[in-house]
Design an enzyme around this catalytic site. Structure first.
Site, PDB file in Angstrom:
ATOM      1  N   ASP A  53       0.839  -1.201   0.000  1.00 57.81           N
ATOM      2  CA  ASP A  53       0.000   0.000   0.000  1.00 57.81           C
ATOM      3  C   ASP A  53       0.878   1.258   0.000  1.00 57.81           C
ATOM      4  OD1 ASP A  53       0.890   0.193   2.655  1.00 57.81           O
ATOM      5  OD2 ASP A  53      -0.864  -0.896   3.411  1.00 57.81           O
ATOM      6  N   SER A  54       0.395   2.342   0.604  1.00 55.91           N
ATOM      7  CA  SER A  54       1.131   3.613   0.532  1.00 55.91           C
ATOM      8  C   SER A  54       2.519   3.519   1.164  1.00 55.91           C
ATOM      9  CB  SER A  54       0.329   4.726   1.212  1.00 55.91           C
ATOM     10  OG  SER A  54       0.027   4.374   2.543  1.00 55.91           O
ATOM     11  N   ILE A  55       2.676   2.638   2.157  1.00 58.66           N
ATOM     12  CA  ILE A  55       3.985   2.570   2.830  1.00 58.66           C
ATOM     13  C   ILE A  55       5.017   1.962   1.878  1.00 58.66           C
ATOM     14  CG2 ILE A  55       5.207   1.738   4.878  1.00 58.66           C
ATOM     15  CD1 ILE A  55       2.498   1.722   6.324  1.00 58.66           C
ATOM     16  N   HIS A  82       2.200   6.627   8.617  1.00 60.15           N
ATOM     17  CA  HIS A  82       3.282   6.521   7.630  1.00 60.15           C
ATOM     18  C   HIS A  82       4.643   6.709   8.304  1.00 60.15           C
ATOM     19  CE1 HIS A  82      -0.327   7.398   5.201  1.00 60.15           C
ATOM     20  NE2 HIS A  82       0.221   6.494   4.406  1.00 60.15           N
ATOM     21  N   GLN A  88       5.430   4.910  -1.086  1.00 62.03           N
ATOM     22  CA  GLN A  88       6.275   6.037  -0.661  1.00 62.03           C
ATOM     23  C   GLN A  88       7.703   5.617  -0.311  1.00 62.03           C
ATOM     24  OE1 GLN A  88       4.145   7.955   2.551  1.00 62.03           O
ATOM     25  NE2 GLN A  88       2.315   8.285   1.303  1.00 62.03           N
TER      26      GLN A  88
END
Lengths: 242, 242
Positions: free
Chosen positions: A10-12, A191, A15
């Site tokens: 996912d976003s982790i 995050h 990024q």
């Protein structure tokens, strides 16, 4: 020519090539040895990740990844009845979905090194501060994720890895071993800070190394410049790549 | 499925995924749009780079890169009669070699976006400080590279780009526009600080964007999570990828 390492999550994961990111650090560690490809989808849960499997990991690929990290759960663990409930996936389905992802990858390549990573811990206060700073008066009044529930998903992830005889990283537990993890490792309660990214990098590098994918033991693709004779460069390249 | 962007060069490319590195920043900017692959070879000059061409860019590749940065010259510009003379390549041969690399890439793919990057400026004092800190009394007594000679190679690179109608980035000039570039952009008189990496990232992103490879204008590979209906996720994926 060189092997691929895929970071799926996912976003982790998405990024992970930002400042101090764990993906960039892996790419640096495996430089001249393997390519690190980021397949991170911000906001995705395991239910939505299933739609991507055949596209990202085609079964007829001639060059499947040698290793893949699967790093979901932070969104699955969003609470029902709170602002991110759209992303919620029940714990049992989360485990089933992770199992489907693993089975697909094994079908792609039975020798692929698969590493499951649990969601990180949640700093509920950090989530609320972030919401107030971002949305002001319209901010949620209760956090959309709790550390306790993230822990349930982390345990589910580790249990599944054990059942399937896979390696896993319990990031939820690991980060909480350090005092002040809430601000040290998390930028908005969820995050990762550069220090938090460094924890993930160290853990992934350690697990890869304990398996069989040690960057230090992999050969360079081409001669180190110090091995090249300035007057007779052909020699070094004949030995290594012709 | 997604296009590849290749970074081909010497140590300044090889190290581009370290903390704040320009390669990692590009990978982040093109996340979910293109893969950024690092092909950096520390210590290499253009003469040695020629040995890698057919391996890194096979002419029969079914998926050649959509864009490649060529970033050599810092080692070619090492001075004869000094400690790094083994790496020296005369300026005329440097230009010829760059031309051979470009021709090979064009043969791989006539539509490939090719960007030439000049060597950065040299802080001679910084090189000497680095040598003394690393080798003590055995350190060189004169710098192995000078800013003036690096400038000759930078001009040669830009001239060649003009002759071949290619885009180029004159990093040697660009960095020297800023007061204190010696310590602000260079960590040891040659390699880049995070601020120096940021200059390269901005320049490459700008040139890619001015050509046709703007990250902002490229579509996401799969739906943004906000486009996914929690109760009917299939819909978003049917439109985008089935």
């Amino acid at each position: 020519m060189r092997p691929n390492i895929v970071l799926f999550g996912d976003s982790i994961t998405e990024q992970s090539f930002r400042y101090g990111g764990w993906g960039a650090s892996l790419a640096d560690a495996y430089s001249r040895k393997a390519d690190v490809l980021v397949r991170g989808y911000g906001g995705y849960n395991t239910r939505w990740a299933l739609f991507l499997l055949h596209h990202l990991f085609p079964l007829d690929s001639k060059k499947p990844p040698v290793a893949t990290t699967i790093f979901f759960g932070a969104n699955d663990a969003a609470l029902l009845g709170r602002t991110s409930e759209r992303q919620h996936v029940p714990i049992e389905e989360y485990k089933e979905n992770l199992g489907k992802i693993v089975n697909h990858l094994k079908e792609c390549s039975p020798t692929m090194l698969i590493v499951l990573i649990t969601p990180p811990p949640i700093d509920e206060e950090g989530r609320m501060e972030y919401a107030r700073a971002t949305y002001g008066e319209k901010a949620m009044t209760s956090p959309e994720r709790t550390n306790e529930v993230a822990g349930v998903y982390a345990r589910g992830c580790v249990e599944l890895a054990r059942e399937l005889d896979l390696r896993s990283i319990n990031l939820w537990s690991k980060m909480q071993e350090t005092d002040g993890w809430q601000k040290k490792y998390l930028s908005d309660g969820l995050h990762l800070t550069p220090e938090g990214n460094a924890v993930v990098f160290r853990e992934v590098a350690r697990v890869f190394c304990e398996a069989w994918l040690s960057a230090a033991e992999m050969p360079y693709d081409f001669p180190h410049h110090s091995e090249i004779d300035g007057k007779n460069p052909e020699k070094a390249f004949q030995q290594k790549c012709l």
